[in-house]
Design a protein around this motif. Structure first.
Motif, mmCIF file in Angstrom:
data_model
loop_
_atom_site.group_PDB
_atom_site.id
_atom_site.type_symbol
_atom_site.label_atom_id
_atom_site.label_comp_id
_atom_site.label_asym_id
_atom_site.label_seq_id
_atom_site.Cartn_x
_atom_site.Cartn_y
_atom_site.Cartn_z
ATOM 1 N N THR A 129 -24.457 -21.802 43.317
ATOM 2 C CA THR A 129 -23.352 -21.049 42.743
ATOM 3 C C THR A 129 -22.381 -20.671 43.853
ATOM 4 N N ARG A 157 -21.943 -24.663 40.692
ATOM 5 C CA ARG A 157 -21.579 -23.800 39.577
ATOM 6 C C ARG A 157 -20.539 -22.835 40.140
ATOM 7 N N ILE A 159 -17.799 -19.823 40.221
ATOM 8 C CA ILE A 159 -17.274 -18.565 39.693
ATOM 9 C C ILE A 159 -15.961 -18.321 40.416
ATOM 10 N N HIS A 167 -6.336 -15.748 33.342
ATOM 11 C CA HIS A 167 -7.528 -16.445 32.859
ATOM 12 C C HIS A 167 -7.226 -17.472 31.789
ATOM 13 N N ALA A 171 -8.317 -21.204 32.649
ATOM 14 C CA ALA A 171 -9.470 -21.705 31.893
ATOM 15 C C ALA A 171 -9.284 -23.144 31.457
ATOM 16 N N THR A 176 -16.287 -25.287 32.291
ATOM 17 C CA THR A 176 -17.529 -24.834 32.929
ATOM 18 C C THR A 176 -17.300 -23.984 34.169
ATOM 19 N N THR A 178 -16.535 -20.460 35.567
ATOM 20 C CA THR A 178 -16.605 -19.080 35.099
ATOM 21 C C THR A 178 -15.511 -18.264 35.767
ATOM 22 N N ILE A 180 -13.774 -14.571 36.478
ATOM 23 C CA ILE A 180 -13.983 -13.131 36.458
ATOM 24 C C ILE A 180 -12.723 -12.463 36.995
#
Length: 388
Positions: A129, A157, A159, A167, A171, A176, A178, A180
């Motif tokens: 991650t 992965r 973030i 966002h 997006a 996939t 993420t 925040i």
């Protein structure tokens, strides 16, 4: 009566006054004269470098930042400014390595995220991650968001931290990744990295810039809505003329664009401007520049209507604002107009942009002269309009 000679401090102050007045040749002479009296002065060497940059003498600029670093090797802003000059010269790998000094520059050093544990240094990302935290401004986040895609392709992965308003647009890069909020608590991760360090970690050079033709998407329903609103008539030219209030040097007068481009038969200028600069519309003749109404990007999600409207236009013309990054990431045909000394990402010469294949760069040939820029732009637009 003998007149006292000027001291190094006198000449330094004189150079500062010339700089503030935009008299860069005179400023350079004053700083050079001061340095002759105080040859080990880091501030004078630094000011010579910045003045050479303003004069577009970029190779000399790098040399003088090096001379500054000879006497003040830890001067972070000298490293930072050398980095952006190298980037402007197209020395991408070396420039981004030097740009790591930003982390200890004033205004940056107090960001606690630079001290987070487990910085990514290029290790294998398969199954790991990676937390990428945002730096600088909206346009930079869009420009360097592409590296989140590279990290995913490397098996991470991802973030990605970003302002909540961004966002909805970001997006669309990948379902996939993420997202925040940029002020959210730090998530669990294996590695972390500021997004401006990713070009170095991915070994980016001028030839290997990941210049995706399109890595953001406009919302199809919004595209259909704005297509109905804008219609099909004429050559539809979206326009944005000003960034933030602090971006005045990079902004151009809307009246000039309307005069040089809006009078071309068949051309429709359509405002995609938000916030600062909208007052300029009131000085134009009615209909000189079309507006899209109060429901154009009114909500909490930034750029979602802007992105859709861009895809409904034949061309987008903009100052160096975040909008050019939205358009470039969408693959929308775009002309960005930049001042005499432009930002590093547009390089020092040429019209092609290595970061965005759909963007063409139009530069001032003379400081503060936007007229010739729009005269040059009018020629291809006149041809496009004649074929519409």
């Amino acid at each position: 009566m003998q007149v006292a000679s000027k001291t190094a401090s006198d000449l330094h102050r004189e150079g500062d006054e010339h700089t503030q007045a935009g008299r860069f040749e005179e400023a350079l002479k004053s700083f050079q004269s001061a340095l002759a009296l105080d040859p080990l002065s880091a501030p004078l060497r630094f000011n010579i470098a910045t003045t050479l940059h303003a004069l577009k003498r970029f190779k000399e600029t790098v040399a003088w930042y090096d001379k500054t670093l000879e006497v003040a090797p830890g001067l972070a802003m000298a490293h930072h400014n050398k980095a952006t000059t190298l980037l402007l010269l197209g020395q991408i790998a070396e420039g981004f390595r030097e740009y790591e000094w930003r982390k200890v520059c004033p205004g940056w050093a107090d960001d606690a995220r630079y001290a987070l544990e487990r910085p990514w240094r290029g290790e294998d990302l398969s199954g790991k991650t990676l937390f990428i935290f945002p730096e600088l401004f909206q346009g930079d986040l869009i420009q360097f968001g592409r590296y989140a895609l590279l990290a995913e392709r490397a098996g991470a992965r991802v973030i990605l931290g970003a302002p909540a308003a961004m966002h909805a647009l970001l997006a669309t890069m990948s379902p996939t990744i993420t997202l925040i909020a940029d002020d959210a608590p730090t998530p669990d991760y294996d590695f972390q990295c500021g997004h401006m360090s990713l070009p170095t970690l991915f070994g980016t050079t001028l030839k290997t810039i990941p210049s995706f033709r399109q890595y953001l998407q406009a919302d199809p329903e919004r595209v259909a809505r704005w297509k109905r609103r804008i219609g099909d008539e004429g050559l539809k030219v979206g326009i944005a003329w000003q960034g933030s209030v602090r971006a005045n040097l990079r902004s151009f007068p809307l009246a000039l664009a309307a005069e040089r481009l809006g009078r071309i038969p068949g051309v429709r200028l359509i405002s995609l401007q938000k916030h600062a600069g909208l007052d300029q519309l009131g000085a134009l003749a009615p209909g000189a520049v079309e507006t899209l109404g109060e429901d154009f990007d009114p909500g909490p999600d930034a750029f979602v209507d802007t992105a859709a409207a861009m895809t409904c236009c034949n061309l987008f013309i903009t100052a160096d604002t975040s909008g050019v990054h939205v358009a470039g990431a969408l693959g929308a045909p775009t002309s960005v107009v930049v001042p005499y000394v432009g930002d590093w990402r547009w390089l020092e010469r040429g019209m092609d942009c290595p970061w965005y294949p759909s963007v063409k760069v139009h530069r001032q040939r003379v400081r503060d002269d936007w007229t010739s820029v729009f005269d040059d732009l009018a020629k291809p637009i006149r041809k496009l309009a004649s074929r519409t």
